[in-house]
Motif scaffolding. Structure first.
Motif, PDB file in Angstrom:
ATOM      1  N   MET A   4       8.285  89.876  46.337  1.00 23.95           N
ATOM      2  CA  MET A   4       8.579  89.209  46.768  1.00 23.95           C
ATOM      3  C   MET A   4      10.203  90.688  47.398  1.00 23.95           C
ATOM      4  SD  MET A   4      10.392  85.446  45.262  1.00 23.95           S
ATOM      5  CE  MET A   4      10.855  85.970  43.733  1.00 23.95           C
ATOM      6  N   ALA A   5      10.223  91.151  46.384  1.00 17.43           N
ATOM      7  CA  ALA A   5      11.237  92.173  46.547  1.00 17.43           C
ATOM      8  C   ALA A   5      10.504  93.198  47.669  1.00 17.43           C
ATOM      9  CB  ALA A   5      11.609  93.505  45.371  1.00 17.43           C
ATOM     10  N   GLU A   6       9.752  93.274  47.737  1.00 21.92           N
ATOM     11  CA  GLU A   6       8.225  94.731  48.120  1.00 21.92           C
ATOM     12  C   GLU A   6       7.958  93.946  50.069  1.00 21.92           C
ATOM     13  OE1 GLU A   6       4.121  96.392  48.917  1.00 21.92           O
ATOM     14  OE2 GLU A   6       4.853  95.222  46.531  1.00 21.92           O
ATOM     15  N   ARG A   7       7.724  92.614  49.583  1.00 24.04           N
ATOM     16  CA  ARG A   7       8.692  91.626  50.880  1.00 24.04           C
ATOM     17  C   ARG A   7      10.051  91.763  51.348  1.00 24.04           C
ATOM     18  NH1 ARG A   7       5.502  87.556  52.706  1.00 24.04           N
ATOM     19  NH2 ARG A   7       5.652  86.348  54.865  1.00 24.04           N
ATOM     20  N   ALA A   8      10.705  91.841  50.715  1.00 21.53           N
ATOM     21  CA  ALA A   8      11.410  92.222  51.573  1.00 21.53           C
ATOM     22  C   ALA A   8      12.122  93.393  52.252  1.00 21.53           C
ATOM     23  CB  ALA A   8      13.447  91.649  50.439  1.00 21.53           C
ATOM     24  N   SER A   9      12.182  94.314  51.590  1.00 25.36           N
ATOM     25  CA  SER A   9      12.084  95.624  52.004  1.00 25.36           C
ATOM     26  C   SER A   9      10.955  95.809  53.506  1.00 25.36           C
ATOM     27  CB  SER A   9      11.932  96.735  51.319  1.00 25.36           C
ATOM     28  OG  SER A   9      12.418  96.611  49.816  1.00 25.36           O
ATOM     29  N   GLU A  10       9.546  95.210  53.637  1.00 24.38           N
ATOM     30  CA  GLU A  10       9.099  95.205  54.380  1.00 24.38           C
ATOM     31  C   GLU A  10       9.679  94.307  55.510  1.00 24.38           C
ATOM     32  OE1 GLU A  10       5.667  93.436  53.136  1.00 24.38           O
ATOM     33  OE2 GLU A  10       4.708  95.409  52.007  1.00 24.38           O
ATOM     34  N   ASP A  11      10.431  93.626  55.257  1.00 22.60           N
ATOM     35  CA  ASP A  11      11.070  92.899  56.187  1.00 22.60           C
ATOM     36  C   ASP A  11      12.282  93.692  57.070  1.00 22.60           C
ATOM     37  OD1 ASP A  11       9.612  90.759  56.383  1.00 22.60           O
ATOM     38  OD2 ASP A  11      11.441  89.628  54.693  1.00 22.60           O
ATOM     39  N   VAL A  12      12.804  94.601  55.771  1.00 21.40           N
ATOM     40  CA  VAL A  12      14.085  95.399  56.768  1.00 21.40           C
ATOM     41  C   VAL A  12      13.350  96.944  57.232  1.00 21.40           C
ATOM     42  CG1 VAL A  12      15.687  97.406  55.798  1.00 21.40           C
ATOM     43  CG2 VAL A  12      15.632  94.604  54.849  1.00 21.40           C
ATOM     44  N   LEU A  13      12.192  97.052  56.934  1.00 16.18           N
ATOM     45  CA  LEU A  13      11.837  98.281  58.003  1.00 16.18           C
ATOM     46  C   LEU A  13      11.266  97.129  59.185  1.00 16.18           C
ATOM     47  CD1 LEU A  13      10.308 101.197  58.110  1.00 16.18           C
ATOM     48  CD2 LEU A  13       8.423  99.759  56.745  1.00 16.18           C
ATOM     49  N   LEU A  14      10.378  96.296  59.163  1.00 15.98           N
ATOM     50  CA  LEU A  14      10.165  95.992  60.517  1.00 15.98           C
ATOM     51  C   LEU A  14      10.953  95.644  61.525  1.00 15.98           C
ATOM     52  CD1 LEU A  14       7.527  92.965  58.883  1.00 15.98           C
ATOM     53  CD2 LEU A  14       7.363  95.364  59.959  1.00 15.98           C
ATOM     54  N   VAL A  15      12.159  94.991  61.031  1.00 20.28           N
ATOM     55  CA  VAL A  15      13.433  95.021  62.120  1.00 20.28           C
ATOM     56  C   VAL A  15      14.044  96.486  62.410  1.00 20.28           C
ATOM     57  CG1 VAL A  15      15.665  94.549  62.519  1.00 20.28           C
ATOM     58  CG2 VAL A  15      14.501  92.661  61.123  1.00 20.28           C
ATOM     59  N   SER A  16      14.204  96.796  61.847  1.00 20.10           N
ATOM     60  CA  SER A  16      14.560  98.230  62.305  1.00 20.10           C
ATOM     61  C   SER A  16      13.390  99.643  63.717  1.00 20.10           C
ATOM     62  CB  SER A  16      14.152  99.384  60.855  1.00 20.10           C
ATOM     63  OG  SER A  16      12.886  99.965  60.516  1.00 20.10           O
ATOM     64  N   ARG A  17      12.503  98.992  63.067  1.00 23.77           N
ATOM     65  CA  ARG A  17      11.086  99.017  64.234  1.00 23.77           C
ATOM     66  C   ARG A  17      11.261  98.474  64.557  1.00 23.77           C
ATOM     67  NH1 ARG A  17       5.326  98.613  61.560  1.00 23.77           N
ATOM     68  NH2 ARG A  17       5.287  98.597  63.774  1.00 23.77           N
ATOM     69  N   LEU A  18      11.636  97.128  65.620  1.00 28.39           N
ATOM     70  CA  LEU A  18      12.387  96.742  66.860  1.00 28.39           C
ATOM     71  C   LEU A  18      13.195  97.168  67.296  1.00 28.39           C
ATOM     72  CD1 LEU A  18      12.867  92.754  65.267  1.00 28.39           C
ATOM     73  CD2 LEU A  18      10.583  93.631  66.362  1.00 28.39           C
ATOM     74  N   SER A  19      14.113  97.652  67.441  1.00 26.92           N
ATOM     75  CA  SER A  19      15.382  98.724  68.110  1.00 26.92           C
ATOM     76  C   SER A  19      14.709  99.751  69.031  1.00 26.92           C
ATOM     77  CB  SER A  19      16.396  99.326  66.696  1.00 26.92           C
ATOM     78  OG  SER A  19      15.749 100.251  65.787  1.00 26.92           O
ATOM     79  N   THR A  20      12.867 100.430  68.014  1.00 25.56           N
ATOM     80  CA  THR A  20      12.454 100.806  68.868  1.00 25.56           C
ATOM     81  C   THR A  20      11.000 100.121  70.143  1.00 25.56           C
ATOM     82  OG1 THR A  20      10.291 101.244  67.884  1.00 25.56           O
ATOM     83  CG2 THR A  20      13.033 102.946  67.018  1.00 25.56           C
ATOM     84  N   GLY A  21      11.663  99.435  70.370  1.00 26.76           N
ATOM     85  CA  GLY A  21      10.902  98.429  71.456  1.00 26.76           C
ATOM     86  C   GLY A  21       8.994  97.970  70.305  1.00 26.76           C
ATOM     87  N   ASP A  22       9.907  98.139  69.788  1.00 25.15           N
ATOM     88  CA  ASP A  22       7.908  97.994  68.719  1.00 25.15           C
ATOM     89  C   ASP A  22       7.705  96.598  68.764  1.00 25.15           C
ATOM     90  OD1 ASP A  22       5.000  97.677  66.767  1.00 25.15           O
ATOM     91  OD2 ASP A  22       5.934  99.460  65.787  1.00 25.15           O
ATOM     92  N   GLU A  23       6.187  96.484  69.542  1.00 24.71           N
ATOM     93  CA  GLU A  23       6.383  94.264  69.364  1.00 24.71           C
ATOM     94  C   GLU A  23       5.076  93.982  68.603  1.00 24.71           C
ATOM     95  OE1 GLU A  23       4.589  93.792  73.551  1.00 24.71           O
ATOM     96  OE2 GLU A  23       6.276  94.698  74.623  1.00 24.71           O
ATOM     97  N   GLY A  24       4.870  95.096  68.009  1.00 26.07           N
ATOM     98  CA  GLY A  24       3.910  94.767  66.556  1.00 26.07           C
ATOM     99  C   GLY A  24       4.872  94.379  65.486  1.00 26.07           C
TER     100      GLY A  24
END
Length: 205
Positions: A1-21
């Motif tokens: 669960m902690a790993e998944r939460a960390s992945e979510d944070v990384l994914l959200v940070s990628r949104l700011s660069t326009g990463d549709e993936g």
């Protein structure tokens, strides 16, 4: 669960660069629980779908609104779904009342109020009290209760969704149930606090 939460944070940070993936991955992870929660509140399937789309569009447009230090992304997202769904129901209710007034302007003014209308009015008051009581809960407790009551998830499922241990979810729901009983009094039975399911599907009292 902690790993998944960390992945979510990384994914959200990628949104700011326009990463549709990154958006696609977040959607794949959370669209089902988001829709389930919205569907419980909105009832109408199309309205629930609109809410989910609106929420993910809002995340895409301004991912900076999520602050990782304040909690898991899943909790924040589902809280946003709840707010959007409630707003959608309110807008839909206003629209329908206006439409009825336009279609049956003369008849509705002359017709006496039916028992069904009384029940609906009482139900609206109860729903308003419940929403107010939920808003007063701490964010973590509110999210757990929304998922259990509106989403129909067990405590174990809630724990997986928000990324915290099962024991933490149980504590949050126990504390939230106590706060809601104190705030709602007899209405707590109508709210269905006792119907929140445990991790094994048992009833939470």
């Amino acid at each position: 669960m902690a790993e998944r939460a960390s992945e979510d944070v990384l994914l959200v940070s990628r949104l700011s660069t326009g990463d549709e993936g990154a958006l696609s991955q977040l959607y794949d992870r959370y669209s089902r629980p988001a829709y389930s929660l919205a569907r419980r509140i909105c009832v109408d399937e199309l309205l629930a779908e609109d809410v989910v789309q609106e929420v993910f569009l809002a995340v895409w447009r301004d991912p900076s609104k999520y602050v990782a230090d304040r909690g898991a992304f899943s909790s924040w997202l589902l809280t946003l779904v709840h707010h959007k769904a409630v707003d959608a129901v309110r807008r839909e209710g206003v629209h329908r009342r206006r439409q009825v007034a336009m279609d049956d302007e003369t008849t509705d003014r002359l017709a006496p109020q039916t028992p069904g209308a009384d029940v609906d009015a009482i139900g609206a008051v109860v729903a308003g009290d419940v929403r107010s009581a939920l808003r007063d809960l701490p964010t973590e407790q509110r999210t757990a209760m929304m998922l259990a009551y509106y989403g129909g998830y067990t405590q174990r499922e809630v724990a997986a969704l928000v990324g915290v241990p099962l024991g933490t979810v149980k504590s949050r729901m126990f504390a939230a149930a106590g706060r809601l009983r104190a705030a709602l009094g007899p209405l707590s039975a109508d709210f269905g606090i006792a119907a929140a399911r445990t991790s094994e599907g048992e009833v939470l009292r």
